[in-house]
Motif scaffolding. Sequence first.
Motif, PDB file in Angstrom:
ATOM      1  N   GLN A  67     -27.987  34.183  39.963  1.00  0.00           N
ATOM      2  CA  GLN A  67     -28.352  33.956  38.558  1.00  0.00           C
ATOM      3  C   GLN A  67     -28.422  35.282  37.800  1.00  0.00           C
ATOM      4  O   GLN A  67     -27.885  35.411  36.701  1.00  0.00           O
ATOM      5  N   SER A 108     -18.332  36.628  48.493  1.00  0.00           N
ATOM      6  CA  SER A 108     -19.394  35.628  48.579  1.00  0.00           C
ATOM      7  C   SER A 108     -20.171  35.538  47.262  1.00  0.00           C
ATOM      8  O   SER A 108     -20.507  34.453  46.796  1.00  0.00           O
ATOM      9  N   LYS A 136     -35.578  33.661  45.495  1.00  0.00           N
ATOM     10  CA  LYS A 136     -36.053  34.894  46.142  1.00  0.00           C
ATOM     11  C   LYS A 136     -35.341  35.113  47.467  1.00  0.00           C
ATOM     12  O   LYS A 136     -35.249  34.207  48.285  1.00  0.00           O
ATOM     13  N   LYS A 160     -35.063  37.581  53.407  1.00  0.00           N
ATOM     14  CA  LYS A 160     -34.620  38.334  54.587  1.00  0.00           C
ATOM     15  C   LYS A 160     -33.096  38.424  54.538  1.00  0.00           C
ATOM     16  O   LYS A 160     -32.439  37.542  53.982  1.00  0.00           O
ATOM     17  N   TRP A 192     -30.184  24.993  36.214  1.00  0.00           N
ATOM     18  CA  TRP A 192     -30.778  25.069  37.553  1.00  0.00           C
ATOM     19  C   TRP A 192     -30.137  26.215  38.334  1.00  0.00           C
ATOM     20  O   TRP A 192     -28.982  26.563  38.076  1.00  0.00           O
ATOM     21  N   PRO A 193     -30.866  26.745  39.333  1.00  0.00           N
ATOM     22  CA  PRO A 193     -30.193  27.701  40.223  1.00  0.00           C
ATOM     23  C   PRO A 193     -29.070  27.006  40.985  1.00  0.00           C
ATOM     24  O   PRO A 193     -29.143  25.795  41.238  1.00  0.00           O
ATOM     25  N   SER A 194     -28.039  27.762  41.336  1.00  0.00           N
ATOM     26  CA  SER A 194     -26.977  27.229  42.203  1.00  0.00           C
ATOM     27  C   SER A 194     -26.813  28.220  43.347  1.00  0.00           C
ATOM     28  O   SER A 194     -26.778  29.431  43.123  1.00  0.00           O
ATOM     29  N   ILE A 195     -26.744  27.684  44.544  1.00  0.00           N
ATOM     30  CA  ILE A 195     -26.653  28.545  45.725  1.00  0.00           C
ATOM     31  C   ILE A 195     -25.447  28.116  46.557  1.00  0.00           C
ATOM     32  O   ILE A 195     -25.319  26.955  46.928  1.00  0.00           O
ATOM     33  N   ALA A 196     -24.560  29.078  46.849  1.00  0.00           N
ATOM     34  CA  ALA A 196     -23.393  28.783  47.685  1.00  0.00           C
ATOM     35  C   ALA A 196     -22.864  30.094  48.257  1.00  0.00           C
ATOM     36  O   ALA A 196     -22.961  31.120  47.587  1.00  0.00           O
ATOM     37  N   PRO A 197     -22.288  30.091  49.448  1.00  0.00           N
ATOM     38  CA  PRO A 197     -22.253  28.976  50.401  1.00  0.00           C
ATOM     39  C   PRO A 197     -23.560  28.888  51.193  1.00  0.00           C
ATOM     40  O   PRO A 197     -23.981  29.852  51.818  1.00  0.00           O
ATOM     41  N   ARG A 247     -27.812  31.680  53.229  1.00  0.00           N
ATOM     42  CA  ARG A 247     -26.557  31.744  52.481  1.00  0.00           C
ATOM     43  C   ARG A 247     -25.659  32.777  53.144  1.00  0.00           C
ATOM     44  O   ARG A 247     -26.122  33.874  53.478  1.00  0.00           O
ATOM     45  N   GLU A 248     -24.399  32.426  53.327  1.00  0.00           N
ATOM     46  CA  GLU A 248     -23.487  33.367  53.982  1.00  0.00           C
ATOM     47  C   GLU A 248     -23.097  34.482  53.015  1.00  0.00           C
ATOM     48  O   GLU A 248     -22.726  34.232  51.875  1.00  0.00           O
ATOM     49  N   ILE A 249     -23.199  35.712  53.510  1.00  0.00           N
ATOM     50  CA  ILE A 249     -22.703  36.861  52.748  1.00  0.00           C
ATOM     51  C   ILE A 249     -21.709  37.591  53.652  1.00  0.00           C
ATOM     52  O   ILE A 249     -21.607  37.260  54.835  1.00  0.00           O
ATOM     53  N   LYS A 251     -25.852  36.946  56.840  1.00  0.00           N
ATOM     54  CA  LYS A 251     -26.436  35.938  55.966  1.00  0.00           C
ATOM     55  C   LYS A 251     -27.726  36.430  55.353  1.00  0.00           C
ATOM     56  O   LYS A 251     -28.353  37.366  55.860  1.00  0.00           O
ATOM     57  N   GLU A 252     -28.110  35.794  54.251  1.00  0.00           N
ATOM     58  CA  GLU A 252     -29.383  36.101  53.619  1.00  0.00           C
ATOM     59  C   GLU A 252     -30.205  34.821  53.584  1.00  0.00           C
ATOM     60  O   GLU A 252     -29.653  33.728  53.519  1.00  0.00           O
ATOM     61  N   TYR A 253     -31.528  34.986  53.648  1.00  0.00           N
ATOM     62  CA  TYR A 253     -32.423  33.839  53.580  1.00  0.00           C
ATOM     63  C   TYR A 253     -33.047  33.807  52.199  1.00  0.00           C
ATOM     64  O   TYR A 253     -33.458  34.844  51.671  1.00  0.00           O
ATOM     65  N   LEU A 254     -33.081  32.613  51.614  1.00  0.00           N
ATOM     66  CA  LEU A 254     -33.531  32.468  50.237  1.00  0.00           C
ATOM     67  C   LEU A 254     -34.629  31.428  50.128  1.00  0.00           C
ATOM     68  O   LEU A 254     -34.694  30.494  50.931  1.00  0.00           O
ATOM     69  N   GLU A 255     -35.471  31.605  49.103  1.00  0.00           N
ATOM     70  CA  GLU A 255     -36.482  30.618  48.801  1.00  0.00           C
ATOM     71  C   GLU A 255     -36.241  30.165  47.373  1.00  0.00           C
ATOM     72  O   GLU A 255     -36.103  31.009  46.483  1.00  0.00           O
ATOM     73  N   VAL A 256     -36.171  28.866  47.160  1.00  0.00           N
ATOM     74  CA  VAL A 256     -35.850  28.372  45.826  1.00  0.00           C
ATOM     75  C   VAL A 256     -36.639  27.096  45.530  1.00  0.00           C
ATOM     76  O   VAL A 256     -36.809  26.246  46.411  1.00  0.00           O
TER      77      VAL A 256
END
Lengths: 321, 243
Positions: free
Chosen positions: A74, A98, A186, A189, B133-138, B153-155, B159-164
């Motif tokens: 965002q 990505s 957020k 990790k 709204w937030p959009s999260i991919a992949p 989410r794959e980077i 990968k990264e871990y997200l809280e939404v």
Amino acid sequence: MSVLVYIEADGGAVKKSSLEAVAYGAEIAKGEGSTAIAIATGTVVEAELAKLGKFGASKVLHVSDERLNDGGIQATANVVFQAAEKESANTLVMARSSLVDAIASRVAIKLGASVVTNVVDLPDTSNGFVVKRGVYTGKAFANVSVPGAKKVITIAKNAISPVESGDFASVEAFSASLSDTDFAVKRTKVEKAEGDILLPEADKVVSGGRGLKGPENWGMIEELAKSLGAATACSKPVSDMEWRPHHEHVGQTGIKISPTLYIAVGISGAIQHLAGVNSSKVIVVINKDAEAPFFKAADYGIVGDAFEVVPKLTEAIKAVL
Amino acid sequence: MKILVCISHVPDTTTKIKFDGNKLDENGVQFIIGPYDDYALARAVEIQGEKGATVTVLNVGTASTEPTIRKALAIGADDAIRVDAEPTDAMFVAKQIVAVAKAENYDMILMGRESSDFNGGLVHGLVGEMMGWPSIAPCMKLELNGDSATMAREIEGGKEYLEVGLPFVAGVQEPIAEWKIPNMRGIMMARKKPLKVIPPVEVEGVTEYQSFSLPEGKSECKMIDPDNIGELVNLLKNEAKVL
């Protein structure tokens, strides 16, 4: 009027794919008699940004806000949008990644622009604006006419070969206005293989399949990759069985790559695997089954036992490189 | 909890792609739920089992997609909506989804990271931005905790871990869930589940697919004797010029 190019960095260094985006943006700018302006976010080495001038950027905007180092979808989309507004950009060019895959659509809505992704060549502007893009997961291409005054374009690797010439560009600090809602997602990790060559960016890739029999046998794949300066990849079954991490999976539902050299070891070459790798320039297949379908899509093939062939190949490569 | 799962109707992944003039040659082609969308559906059905959610599937397509929609119902979706239109491009499809979503109160909208036919990878972001709204991919992992979710989410390279917080849009991929195969009971029940057909909203200024082409074929594969590896290195260096 201008062309805006989004620059992505990895560990403070500008990604190679972003140089392709700058060169692509500069070509469009030349065609319409405007200039290409770059926008970078987060922590990036300033000398790297100035160097974008040599690939065609007339100016580089830099939003150094450290919160953007997290690559938030965002927030980054909002920054790129604000830069496009500031520079009255009609065209936004970004190299696929990505993050770019996730932000292109959001920026397009903010700008009221048409958006087209996975573009593999420069646009044909002789009659409107037509781009060639990859469809059917690497199995075909389409020519797509993109309407409207504003456009967002994401380019695939090798859409253009950037050439270094010209001068350094000036780097200007740009401050975008961001609110808490831009950071509503957020990052808690991140798990990233440090120091490895990133697979989508890699020029050479060595990939292993089920023929390797188990994760304990990946040492020789890594050795071969190291001798070539290549990234490592794997087939879907290998990632499904968790022999290798998912971010190494290339194929229809994994990463699509287009390196100059792809070496496949112990991979039979199912059509779903080929979909992810068939835009590689040169494909080498090593498989003990002479009937493996992958040989039909390969440039060079060796029918043999991977456990004998791969170490010998590594030695032979070390001898010439 | 209400989940909207958007599915595409695409050629089976083993299809040899051919064109008949300006259109895909559909002769002998099997159509399936988009492979990534199938993961979204599988995860939604799991959440339905764990938390008691209602799962609605949405497809933008002509009547020919109904067998694909029925399959999604057989896998476990509660009801379905078909927007009766040819899905011409990502913006067109996204605006149909938004028109449906704005009239309801979904807690999340799930779909694949991209369709495997046109590979735009745009719809989740377009919908997210238009919904605000937030959009999260992949998104490769999705767990719900009350009114928020944790995701992986794959980077590049990891990968990264997200809280939404809810609501959100996610474009998903494996290993978020295992594909589900409909059983006989599911197939019988799917026949009676509601499938609503609605007209499309009008969308202007879409991209237009003018023509298609196939990649250039490879020339014959050169076979090299495994006892003469030096020959391969020589060819890579001097013929292919990639070393």
